[in-house]
Design an enzyme around this catalytic site. Structure first.
Site, short mmCIF file in Angstrom:
data_model
loop_
_atom_site.label_atom_id
_atom_site.label_comp_id
_atom_site.label_asym_id
_atom_site.label_seq_id
_atom_site.Cartn_x
_atom_site.Cartn_y
_atom_site.Cartn_z
N SER A 146 -4.00 3.79 -5.85
CA SER A 146 -3.13 2.69 -6.27
C SER A 146 -3.63 2.10 -7.58
CB SER A 146 -3.10 1.59 -5.20
OG SER A 146 -2.41 0.45 -5.66
N TYR A 159 -7.94 -4.47 0.02
CA TYR A 159 -7.06 -3.41 -0.47
C TYR A 159 -7.46 -2.97 -1.87
CZ TYR A 159 -2.89 -0.82 -1.76
OH TYR A 159 -2.03 0.18 -2.17
#
Length: 262
Positions: A146, A159
């Protein structure tokens, strides 16, 4: 990757290959699976929701092997190797399994669950396939990480931190493969917000990308042997400017997301 032709944005590989996709029951993983099948690949698919995998298998008889795998389970690496044996080998491994959510309240369970999947489970699976390919004579490992790994996001601490871990780990394995003279290639795919079921009902997201278009970009990046691929020019521009922001300024920014997941 063997030779391929790009025509009308469709990647057509010169001969049938074998791929395993972890996290193929929905979202990006499912779309990549369908894309590879349309390009003539045989595919092994795995996820926790085995019923969703069987739907794909039933619609492509003789082309798909499916297995329920939870990447956090102790037997996950062994089950991955069993799936590889069923498929008759692995030329491409695509790791799409990842979790995360906004956690400004710093709920410990959320943070640790994210680390469990995105670090412990990720490492166990990628190490297993690396060693498999080292023994089998090579292959290609692609990881859906990501852009969140670019900077620490206060709205989603674990995250963004776990995605940075994945970015660095793949870079380290690529160096390790070269040190050991192993013909293993790597592609680190870094998307932004993708229109997947998890984002439904979670509010409006900026620069939302279509999952089928993202899957096409992933397959193209793999075919082109890209080392790192930030999908979509808008996100490439965003990452460029993120990297230019000083630590002093970044600490004072209010970066908020509702949910995030690959």
């Amino acid at each position: 990757m063997q030779s391929f032709i790009i025509s009308s944005n469709i990647v057509i590989f010169a001969r049938m290959k074998r791929a395993i996709i972890i996290g193929a029951s929905s979202g990006i993983g499912r779309e990549v699976c369908l894309r590879l099948l349309s390009c003539g690949w045989n595919v092994g698919i795995a996820a926790r929701r085995e019923d969703k995998l069987m739907e794909i298998r039933a619609s492509h008889p003789g082309r798909v092997e499916a297995m329920g795998i939870d990447v956090t389970a102790d037997d996950a690496p062994q089950r991955l190797l069993e799936l590889a044996a069923r498929l008759g080998g692995v030329d491409l491994y695509v790791h799409c399994s990842g979790v995360g959510k906004q956690n400004a309240g710093l709920d410990r369970d959320v943070e640790l669950a994210t680390v469990d999947v995105n670090v412990r489970g990720f490492t166990a699976m990628v190490d297993a396939i690396f060693n498999y390919m080292a023994a089998a004579g090579g292959g290609h490992i692609a990881v859906i990480s990501s852009i969140a790994g670019t900077k620490g996001l206060g709205a989603a601490p674990s995250y963004s931190a776990t995605k940075a871990y994945q970015n660095t780990y793949i870079q380290a394995l690529e160096q390790l493969a070269n040190m050991r003279r192993l013909p293993i290639r790597f592609t680190d795919i870094r998307p932004g917000f993708v229109d997947t079921p998890l984002l439904a009902g979670g509010g409006r997201y900026p620069m939302l990308m279509d999952k089928a278009a993202v899957a096409r970009a992933i397959v193209r990046a793999v075919g082109a042997r890209r080392h790192v691929c930030v999908i979509d020019w808008r996100y490439r521009l965003l990452v460029f400017f993120w990297r230019m922001v000083s630590g002093w300024l970044w600490r004072r920014l209010n970066v908020t997301n509702r949910k995030v997941r690959d």
